[in-house]
Design an enzyme around this catalytic site. Structure first.
Site, PDB file in Angstrom:
ATOM      1  N   GLY A 195     -42.806 -16.243  17.117  1.00  0.00           N
ATOM      2  CA  GLY A 195     -43.751 -16.701  16.097  1.00  0.00           C
ATOM      3  C   GLY A 195     -44.317 -18.104  16.224  1.00  0.00           C
TER       4      GLY A 195
ATOM      5  N   VAL B  18     -44.037  -6.667  17.223  1.00  0.00           N
ATOM      6  CA  VAL B  18     -42.718  -6.312  16.668  1.00  0.00           C
ATOM      7  C   VAL B  18     -42.707  -5.016  15.876  1.00  0.00           C
ATOM      8  CG1 VAL B  18     -41.754  -8.644  16.595  1.00  0.00           C
ATOM      9  CG2 VAL B  18     -43.122  -7.792  14.662  1.00  0.00           C
TER      10      VAL B  18
ATOM     11  N   ILE C  55     -41.746 -14.566  11.448  1.00  0.00           N
ATOM     12  CA  ILE C  55     -42.813 -13.562  11.501  1.00  0.00           C
ATOM     13  C   ILE C  55     -43.161 -13.114  10.094  1.00  0.00           C
ATOM     14  CG2 ILE C  55     -43.438 -11.242  12.309  1.00  0.00           C
ATOM     15  CD1 ILE C  55     -41.253 -11.566  14.486  1.00  0.00           C
TER      16      ILE C  55
ATOM     17  N   TYR D  43     -48.104 -15.314  -4.063  1.00  0.00           N
ATOM     18  CA  TYR D  43     -47.408 -14.935  -2.833  1.00  0.00           C
ATOM     19  C   TYR D  43     -47.518 -13.429  -2.608  1.00  0.00           C
ATOM     20  CZ  TYR D  43     -44.167 -16.039   0.952  1.00  0.00           C
ATOM     21  OH  TYR D  43     -43.582 -16.223   2.177  1.00  0.00           O
TER      22      TYR D  43
ATOM     23  N   THR E  87     -48.354 -24.659   7.509  1.00  0.00           N
ATOM     24  CA  THR E  87     -48.624 -24.026   8.799  1.00  0.00           C
ATOM     25  C   THR E  87     -49.965 -23.315   8.706  1.00  0.00           C
ATOM     26  OG1 THR E  87     -47.590 -22.002   8.073  1.00  0.00           O
ATOM     27  CG2 THR E  87     -46.169 -23.601   9.162  1.00  0.00           C
TER      28      THR E  87
ATOM     29  N   ALA F 126     -50.356 -20.185   9.174  1.00  0.00           N
ATOM     30  CA  ALA F 126     -50.089 -18.959   8.410  1.00  0.00           C
ATOM     31  C   ALA F 126     -49.978 -19.271   6.908  1.00  0.00           C
ATOM     32  CB  ALA F 126     -48.809 -18.298   8.893  1.00  0.00           C
TER      33      ALA F 126
ATOM     34  N   SER G 152     -46.683 -24.692  13.617  1.00  0.00           N
ATOM     35  CA  SER G 152     -45.692 -23.640  13.337  1.00  0.00           C
ATOM     36  C   SER G 152     -44.269 -24.189  13.306  1.00  0.00           C
ATOM     37  CB  SER G 152     -45.723 -22.564  14.428  1.00  0.00           C
ATOM     38  OG  SER G 152     -47.003 -22.051  14.604  1.00  0.00           O
ATOM     39  N   ILE G 153     -43.482 -23.676  12.380  1.00  0.00           N
ATOM     40  CA  ILE G 153     -42.057 -24.005  12.366  1.00  0.00           C
ATOM     41  C   ILE G 153     -41.425 -23.538  13.677  1.00  0.00           C
ATOM     42  CG2 ILE G 153     -39.870 -23.516  11.206  1.00  0.00           C
ATOM     43  CD1 ILE G 153     -41.491 -23.251   8.590  1.00  0.00           C
TER      44      ILE G 153
ATOM     45  N   LYS H 272     -40.211 -10.407   1.829  1.00  0.00           N
ATOM     46  CA  LYS H 272     -39.134 -11.372   2.090  1.00  0.00           C
ATOM     47  C   LYS H 272     -37.813 -10.890   1.476  1.00  0.00           C
ATOM     48  CE  LYS H 272     -41.261 -14.646   4.498  1.00  0.00           C
ATOM     49  NZ  LYS H 272     -41.039 -14.715   5.970  1.00  0.00           N
TER      50      LYS H 272
ATOM     51  N   TYR I  44     -38.716 -17.158   2.115  1.00  0.00           N
ATOM     52  CA  TYR I  44     -39.242 -18.039   1.071  1.00  0.00           C
ATOM     53  C   TYR I  44     -38.662 -17.620  -0.279  1.00  0.00           C
ATOM     54  CZ  TYR I  44     -42.444 -20.631  -1.865  1.00  0.00           C
ATOM     55  OH  TYR I  44     -42.945 -21.484  -2.810  1.00  0.00           O
TER      56      TYR I  44
END
Lengths: 280, 280, 280, 280
Positions: free
Chosen positions: B25, B77, B105, B170, B209, B211, B31-32, B177, B160
């Protein structure tokens, strides 16, 4: 032929190089605090050791002091004066503030006296809550007043999952640990806002320390916990390693958390070995 | 005069020396996953990078590959074949198994299409759940079949807090999640029993990010989160550091946990800055 | 001499007098949904019953329909059309909206096919998630579109603690229940804001229903749960009573909650009977 | 034209007919305990009222006593003797045990004295913990000794979400509530095993009671809570209704739980009104 576990080869990492800390509660070499002191020392930290005068007489803290090259300052955590003295002397010793504190303190008079949870003495209970939980508040309040914890410092207190779920023999210590975790959150908020100091609790597997073993039915629940933990129970060495990460600069944004360090026990409802045992 | 932050002086620690890992990812340098790859590399790890073919075209993963000296293996994936190919190629590359995996991801078609949560398309939703959550299962199941994760390996997936509490914008990602965290626990149990592999999620502060920024109302809630976090929001660099501790040998008994890395947001009910804002 | 339990004397209370509701998932008289339908009827509610066509053929829903004087409207909850038809027909039947809905639906193809959790089929899994969890979303979204739930209406979905902690044999249903609980929270937010409708889940003790008994190792964990629950396992009758309170006007401010109805299991770490069993 | 809310038409339900209970903490008509006493009386219960002597002088409990036709027995809950006297006199009055108890007691000397959380007096704190939390233990232990709660009896204590998340102005009461919730779980286990008595806490929205209003910054956080609750804050009348369900026979398998009664606040991360306010 000599077998050297890979792990030994790699550590230490100098994760705490230049950091200074206070370790509460190292009674003897079975203590989590003892192992944590050793590991912090290996990782480059300078330490001050402390314990209650009575615990110091029973234990072997001076042996640890030699191993980690640290002074020992006695402190009864239920005494404002003692805590003030400890923090003051520590700052004199280091010529400034500390970067981390380990609070590994718990004592239940009702457990010692063999009182059942439904029949506790409230005077003893007040003492239990004061020593096992409010002591964290006293240490943090005193440190805040003296500005004794450096920016982004890290405080860890040890707790047990009985704060969330009932383990009948854990008795009033369950309530004391709930109170401790709440103090950790509450003070964690204020110390974060004031100086970016973080405060967390580690909820550790039952551990065969001299203190832990005193709890009635201890062998029963350590075995149960072992069978209920997918990775098995975490040892005191494992806990010491985990403490090192929380004292390091790599976990700076973790605060006000209760962190389970228990091989998965906390999120396991049942395991096959336990089901099999139930069918016997 | 030159200011050198103390932090830079001390890192790296060689915490991951000799370890091998897969990073999912890393889209671009915000990006993290990107920051985590950099930090793992600095700490001595060897890496394989992967991302969805479409994300690879949009992003700059090849730049990262150069920086951390790692091959890039594309992987959708949601495809069993792609995941099998990734794990197989990775094992060939390393000549054996890996020690850690980062799963970073998430994708929501309903969010992209601007559908309100109460009016989502269930076909899109199935895709969201598959890519954002079941992908972790697919990776772990494939790894288990090929015995691709070494003893005491560590898997981290990013999540999250919307999995626990509602953040209206969200949208369906909250449900995804929650599912991801459940998969993490469920598979964590089985992989712990089988090979001492631990699986955890990190519940990270909202992060700017590429995303994250796509979520409607993102600026509103990142500011709110900042005001509601006693330490402020955790950055992607902070998250990378935290990942390093979880991939290291110092956290071996932590598994099946959802670990909040959020400056205290998760256990803060309200802060003074928020109260003041409410009074305006 | 005749012994009449006090309980029978007092009920019913007319708690649901004038209320209208839909009951999903009454297969046979062991079903929680069956008992809940009976109790709601006793408390004065008017009902519509529904179940999947295949479950209707296997079960005895028509017998229940006679007992509670309610129409049966077949509905495959994975079909948008079927759900639309159900809600439309229900509104026609009642000449308006409903006050409560019970969602008691769960199905795992991977469990049926005997697939181990670490080796599930992802096509089956998608079906499991859709039927067991996203079905709640589909029902609520359809109801919202048709304005089919009256102001302060109450929706309850049944779940299991495997959503929080791992029970290995519960397999992918654990993940489905986590997803269900998240949908319940997420939609609960939106429906509260829009029309004061509340949405909660009840996390029920393992129950000897026809569905429950199908889970591998079920007898093992129902016995374990019995020993681990200070009050013992909650029965389906108990659950029906609890549902009645949640459908009533006495719980109007309870929403977005997962409510454990389990005799204390969820907050018990260990009990003396379990410790004794471990020592055998 | 007269508007009769439908609700008034339907209640009462005789849910507590034949039941006997003790209500702690009814200061004046704004008190949750006051409203609960009224509702329990309407539902057919016979009551004993009690409060601290000092609170009785400040409040209007005798007015309530007339309304619900109940005796008032003063009781300082920090005194073993007073609690023993209360339970003994209650049993004499009823000619036997009680079926339910409401514990609505909280007092913080440090808050009254205006001490900041980081600077509390530990003597005051001990008093706060004793009155606000250990009092529940004292009542239950005394009741158990005298066998004063009937089989399947129900005990409810009122708490606040500050026990889980920090609300800075709630000060040491947060820690007291954590302790209270732990006592509720711990004693709940033992009383369930011994006599099927259940013990739960209700975590209520901030409420404009005479006690609540004393907390610094109260208006700020009641408004925030209102904006953060999808259904709005729960009122004391709502809470009284919820207590009735927990005292009834319809919730017999609910024990050791902390039940949020807060319009959804506890599982809401943010709401649109709060986001909008943040953007001002």
């Amino acid at each position: 032929m000599l077998f050297l576990p890979l792990k030994k080869n790699k550590m230490p990492y100098n994760l705490l190089k230049g950091k200074k800390g206070i370790i509460f509660g190292a009674l003897d070499e079975k203590s989590i605090a003892w192992k944590t002191a050793i590991r912090c020392h290996e990782e480059g930290a300078d330490l001050v050791l402390t314990n209650a005068p009575v615990a110091m007489r029973m234990g072997e803290i001076n042996k640890l002091a030699t191993l980690v090259n640290a002074p020992v300052i006695p402190c009864d955590v239920s005494s404002n004066e003692d805590v003030l003295n400890l923090i003051t002397k520590t700052m004199e010793h280091f010529g400034g503030g500390v970067d981390f504190i380990l609070h590994s303190i718990g004592m239940s008079l009702n457990v010692r006296k063999g009182k059942h949870y439904t029949d506790i003495d409230y005077g003893f209970n007040a003492k239990t809550l004061d020593i096992s939980a409010m002591s964290l508040h006293r240490v943090l309040a005193t440190a805040m007043k003296l500005d004794a914890i450096n920016e982004w410092g890290s405080v860890v207190a040890l707790t047990y999952i009985a704060a969330q779920r009932v383990f009948p023999d854990y008795n009033e210590m369950a309530d004391a640990k709930s109170l401790l975790e709440s103090v950790s959150r509450s003070f964690g908020y204020h110390y974060a806002v004031k100086k970016h100091v973080r405060v967390n609790t580690i909820s550790q597997s039952p551990t065969r320390t001299t203190a832990g073993s005193g709890v009635k039915g201890f062998e029963g629940f350590i075995n149960y916990a072992e069978k209920m933990s997918p990775l098995g129970n975490a040892s005191s060495e494992d806990c010491a390693n985990y403490c090192v990460t929380l004292f390091s600069d790599l976990t700076k944004m973790v605060t006000m958390q209760n962190l389970f360090h228990d091989g998965g026990f906390s999120f396991t409802g049942v395991t096959l070995p336990v089901i099999e045992q139930m069918e016997k």
